[in-house]
Design a protein around this motif. Structure first.
Motif, PDB file in Angstrom:
ATOM      1  N   THR A  79       0.830  -1.178   0.126  1.00 58.56           N
ATOM      2  CA  THR A  79      -0.117  -0.019   0.051  1.00 58.56           C
ATOM      3  C   THR A  79       0.886   1.247  -0.016  1.00 58.56           C
ATOM      4  O   THR A  79       1.796   1.305   1.011  1.00 58.56           O
ATOM      5  CB  THR A  79      -0.981   0.195   1.336  1.00 58.56           C
ATOM      6  N   VAL A  80       0.472   2.025  -1.092  1.00 58.23           N
ATOM      7  CA  VAL A  80       1.357   3.236  -1.050  1.00 58.23           C
ATOM      8  C   VAL A  80       0.740   4.560  -0.375  1.00 58.23           C
ATOM      9  O   VAL A  80      -0.765   4.638  -0.631  1.00 58.23           O
ATOM     10  CB  VAL A  80       1.483   3.759  -2.600  1.00 58.23           C
ATOM     11  N   ARG A  81       1.187   5.245   0.436  1.00 63.18           N
ATOM     12  CA  ARG A  81       0.567   6.342   1.227  1.00 63.18           C
ATOM     13  C   ARG A  81       0.956   7.614   0.731  1.00 63.18           C
ATOM     14  O   ARG A  81       2.009   8.044   0.682  1.00 63.18           O
ATOM     15  CB  ARG A  81       0.801   6.252   2.766  1.00 63.18           C
ATOM     16  N   MET A  82      -0.209   8.534   0.468  1.00 62.17           N
ATOM     17  CA  MET A  82       0.298   9.822  -0.167  1.00 62.17           C
ATOM     18  C   MET A  82      -0.083  10.786   0.701  1.00 62.17           C
ATOM     19  O   MET A  82      -1.139  10.745   1.276  1.00 62.17           O
ATOM     20  CB  MET A  82      -0.628   9.956  -1.438  1.00 62.17           C
ATOM     21  N   LYS A  83       0.802  11.979   1.207  1.00 62.25           N
ATOM     22  CA  LYS A  83       0.230  13.057   1.921  1.00 62.25           C
ATOM     23  C   LYS A  83       0.447  14.269   0.876  1.00 62.25           C
ATOM     24  O   LYS A  83       1.373  14.610   0.323  1.00 62.25           O
ATOM     25  CB  LYS A  83       1.035  13.219   2.963  1.00 62.25           C
ATOM     26  N   MET A  84      -0.771  15.042   0.999  1.00 56.63           N
ATOM     27  CA  MET A  84      -0.779  16.375   0.291  1.00 56.63           C
ATOM     28  C   MET A  84      -0.938  17.546   1.325  1.00 56.63           C
ATOM     29  O   MET A  84      -1.973  17.539   1.972  1.00 56.63           O
ATOM     30  CB  MET A  84      -1.727  16.516  -0.938  1.00 56.63           C
ATOM     31  N   THR A  85      -0.074  18.640   1.142  1.00 47.17           N
ATOM     32  CA  THR A  85      -0.361  19.704   2.243  1.00 47.17           C
ATOM     33  C   THR A  85      -0.796  20.931   1.051  1.00 47.17           C
ATOM     34  O   THR A  85       0.038  21.389   0.362  1.00 47.17           O
ATOM     35  CB  THR A  85       0.868  19.992   2.633  1.00 47.17           C
ATOM     36  N   VAL A  86      -2.011  21.714   1.461  1.00 46.36           N
ATOM     37  CA  VAL A  86      -2.454  22.480   0.727  1.00 46.36           C
ATOM     38  C   VAL A  86      -2.128  23.958   1.637  1.00 46.36           C
ATOM     39  O   VAL A  86      -2.490  24.130   2.934  1.00 46.36           O
ATOM     40  CB  VAL A  86      -3.856  22.626   0.627  1.00 46.36           C
ATOM     41  N   ARG A  87      -1.379  25.025   1.021  1.00 46.69           N
ATOM     42  CA  ARG A  87      -0.974  26.207   1.705  1.00 46.69           C
ATOM     43  C   ARG A  87      -1.825  27.409   0.877  1.00 46.69           C
ATOM     44  O   ARG A  87      -1.570  27.562  -0.305  1.00 46.69           O
ATOM     45  CB  ARG A  87       0.279  26.406   1.798  1.00 46.69           C
ATOM     46  N   PHE A  88      -2.452  28.129   1.850  1.00 51.68           N
ATOM     47  CA  PHE A  88      -3.490  29.176   1.392  1.00 51.68           C
ATOM     48  C   PHE A  88      -2.574  30.421   1.407  1.00 51.68           C
ATOM     49  O   PHE A  88      -1.764  30.714   2.352  1.00 51.68           O
ATOM     50  CB  PHE A  88      -4.595  29.505   1.943  1.00 51.68           C
ATOM     51  N   PRO A  89      -2.697  31.469   0.389  1.00 45.37           N
ATOM     52  CA  PRO A  89      -1.801  32.796   0.577  1.00 45.37           C
ATOM     53  C   PRO A  89      -2.117  33.578   1.789  1.00 45.37           C
ATOM     54  O   PRO A  89      -1.250  34.189   2.130  1.00 45.37           O
ATOM     55  CB  PRO A  89      -2.281  33.528  -0.891  1.00 45.37           C
ATOM     56  N   PHE A  90      -3.315  33.429   2.347  1.00 43.47           N
ATOM     57  CA  PHE A  90      -3.766  34.112   3.499  1.00 43.47           C
ATOM     58  C   PHE A  90      -4.976  33.654   3.972  1.00 43.47           C
ATOM     59  O   PHE A  90      -5.525  32.921   3.496  1.00 43.47           O
ATOM     60  CB  PHE A  90      -4.061  35.778   3.276  1.00 43.47           C
ATOM     61  N   ARG A  91      -5.303  34.044   5.352  1.00 40.50           N
ATOM     62  CA  ARG A  91      -6.589  33.510   6.264  1.00 40.50           C
ATOM     63  C   ARG A  91      -7.666  34.060   5.544  1.00 40.50           C
ATOM     64  O   ARG A  91      -7.852  35.476   5.435  1.00 40.50           O
ATOM     65  CB  ARG A  91      -6.340  33.608   7.654  1.00 40.50           C
ATOM     66  N   SER A  92      -8.670  33.580   5.174  1.00 40.98           N
ATOM     67  CA  SER A  92      -9.815  34.281   4.523  1.00 40.98           C
ATOM     68  C   SER A  92     -10.987  33.469   4.680  1.00 40.98           C
ATOM     69  O   SER A  92     -11.117  32.123   5.095  1.00 40.98           O
ATOM     70  CB  SER A  92      -9.452  34.253   2.833  1.00 40.98           C
ATOM     71  N   PRO A  93     -12.210  33.733   4.455  1.00 40.28           N
ATOM     72  CA  PRO A  93     -13.389  32.832   4.984  1.00 40.28           C
ATOM     73  C   PRO A  93     -13.845  32.107   3.524  1.00 40.28           C
ATOM     74  O   PRO A  93     -14.915  32.031   3.101  1.00 40.28           O
ATOM     75  CB  PRO A  93     -14.565  34.248   5.029  1.00 40.28           C
ATOM     76  N   LEU A  94     -12.776  31.401   3.095  1.00 42.15           N
ATOM     77  CA  LEU A  94     -13.034  30.537   2.071  1.00 42.15           C
ATOM     78  C   LEU A  94     -13.686  29.008   2.667  1.00 42.15           C
ATOM     79  O   LEU A  94     -12.844  28.335   3.435  1.00 42.15           O
ATOM     80  CB  LEU A  94     -11.626  30.003   1.237  1.00 42.15           C
ATOM     81  N   PHE A  95     -14.958  28.765   2.605  1.00 42.38           N
ATOM     82  CA  PHE A  95     -15.689  27.730   3.012  1.00 42.38           C
ATOM     83  C   PHE A  95     -15.209  26.501   2.643  1.00 42.38           C
ATOM     84  O   PHE A  95     -14.862  25.811   3.605  1.00 42.38           O
ATOM     85  CB  PHE A  95     -17.005  28.069   2.904  1.00 42.38           C
ATOM     86  N   PHE A  96     -15.022  26.347   1.320  1.00 45.85           N
ATOM     87  CA  PHE A  96     -14.658  24.862   0.905  1.00 45.85           C
ATOM     88  C   PHE A  96     -13.671  24.824  -0.260  1.00 45.85           C
ATOM     89  O   PHE A  96     -13.688  25.878  -0.945  1.00 45.85           O
ATOM     90  CB  PHE A  96     -15.765  23.979   0.941  1.00 45.85           C
ATOM     91  N   LEU A  97     -13.024  23.971  -0.498  1.00 43.14           N
ATOM     92  CA  LEU A  97     -11.966  23.775  -1.607  1.00 43.14           C
ATOM     93  C   LEU A  97     -12.086  22.251  -2.028  1.00 43.14           C
ATOM     94  O   LEU A  97     -11.945  21.503  -1.225  1.00 43.14           O
ATOM     95  CB  LEU A  97     -10.669  24.302  -1.111  1.00 43.14           C
TER      96      LEU A  97
END
Length: 406
Positions: A79-97
């Motif tokens: 089993t191959v385990r993958m990790k993805m880290t998402v970084r946003f440019p600034f804190r914002s009221p972005l509800f979902f992605l």
């Protein structure tokens, strides 16, 4: 492709225009009608309108995605385990992605669906997500990029971006614990297994050569090394059973992965026994690994077997005819294929040295039966001095356990 992109932009623009018209219609209704109901309707729409405006100007292009793979060298079936880290440019009221991973073509062909997930990113600077790919098959896998998607609540304003974050890993073929017993060709008794330890006849040195990785310390010729100021090794007269050359057929076949698994298991068993192994295969181009021993040589062959595909455009018998020098060596040879063919048998008989045993292994699936045509070709091969063994995956471990002609 350009037409589709234009259509997407036209549709997106039309959605925004419709949303603006609805918003101004509600505002106009409140202005002209007045009263609680009309203004309540307007202020109910206002938060959604402001969020759509926020999405319209949100810098999706500044979102960063980093990928990590727990292991880059994997064995088939793990089993191959993958990790993805998402970084946003600034804190914002972005509800979902929405985050979707681009699937390598090889996984898509095997019916795997791309990984998709919905992340709730409200005022967060960074998010991490993990997923697993179970029961991975042999091959080289390259994950080129991920696609992020953001939209307002009703889908009037949408934005997406493909973010390159390439990562790759290599899946080595699975191996079976196989007991390798070298074989010799007895012209009066057929083929028999030799059950003693593989040895090199070190009683008679016939020539000197440059040192190669895997040579034993006791084989070094010290006087010649001192004269030339570089390591020189004694080349001994070899018994017929010392070394093994494996010739892999890369023609398209349904059981090619099983043939690769058998080849890898055989190489591992030969080297583990103390012998030396070589490999010849012609995929899109010719690949030749001379008969040697040692860990590095084994690793090089396994690396090739992890990536090889059944994409040979040259018929197998033509490969044997075009490279006869390789097959004239006085060593035992095992030819591994997924189908018995008359032209292959004739090519082996004509172009391969009569000295040294020749074994043709045909790898079949567990559900495949031996056809009358296979039986006829086995008899033809035997008449040409080639011994044939039909193997299924369940018989790999005992491939050399009994008589060699089946």
């Amino acid at each position: 492709m350009k037409m589709k992109a234009v259509n997407r932009h036209v549709i997106a623009g039309a959605k925004i225009i419709v949303f603006l018209l609805l918003f101004f219609a509600a505002f106009s209704y409140g202005m002209f009608q007045g009263g609680f109901v009309s203004w309540f309707l307007f202020f109910s729409i206002l938060p959604f309108a402001l969020y759509a405006l926020f999405i319209l100007f949100y810098p999706v292009q500044k979102i960063q995605v980093m990928r990590e793979i727990a292991k880059t060298d994997v064995s088939e079936g793990e089993t191959v385990r993958m990790k993805m880290t998402v970084r946003f440019p600034f804190r914002s009221p972005l509800f979902f992605l929405s985050l979707s991973d681009e699937m390598p073509e090889k996984l898509a062909k095997r019916g795997r669906t791309p990984y998709k997930t919905l992340l709730f990113a409200f005022f967060k600077k960074e998010l991490a997500v993990q997923y697993a790919i179970p029961n991975i098959t042999r091959g080289e896998y390259v994950f080129p990029a991920v696609r992020v998607y953001v939209a307002d609540w009703f889908g009037f304003v949408e934005k997406s971006r493909r973010i390159p974050c390439e990562a790759s890993f290599l899946v080595y073929p699975a191996v079976v614990d196989m007991v390798y017993r070298p074989f010799e060709n007895y012209f009066d008794q057929g083929m028999a297994a030799v059950r003693d330890q593989v040895k090199r006849d070190s009683t008679m040195a016939v020539q000197l050569r440059d040192y190669q990785p895997g040579d034993r310390f006791s084989w070094i010729h010290w006087k010649a090394t001192a004269r030339r100021n570089e390591l020189m090794t004694k080349e001994f007269e070899q018994r017929q059973t010392n070394d093994l050359m494996i010739v892999l057929d890369c023609s398209p076949g349904g059981t090619f992965d099983l043939a690769v698994k058998f080849t890898a298991s055989l190489i591992r068993a030969v080297i583990k026994k103390g012998g030396q192994a070589g490999l010849y295969a012609c995929e899109k181009e010719r690949h030749y690994f001379p008969v040697q021993g040692g860990v590095f040589h084994k690793q090089a062959m396994f690396y090739f077997l992890a990536k090889v595909e059944d994409e040979s455009a040259i018929p197998w018998h033509k490969q044997i005819e075009n490279d006869p020098v390789i097959f004239l060596q006085n060593i035992n040879k095992i030819f591994v294929t997924t189908a018995l063919r008359e032209e292959d048998i004739e090519a082996i008989a004509k172009n391969v040295s009569p000295r040294g045993a020749k074994l043709l292994v045909c790898v079949k699936g567990n559900d495949e039966q031996i056809s009358p045509g296979d039986t006829k070709l086995m008899n033809l091969a035997k008449s040409r001095g080639i011994f044939v063994k039909i193997l299924r995956e369940e018989n790999f471990a005992n491939a050399f356990g009994g008589g060699m002609d089946r």
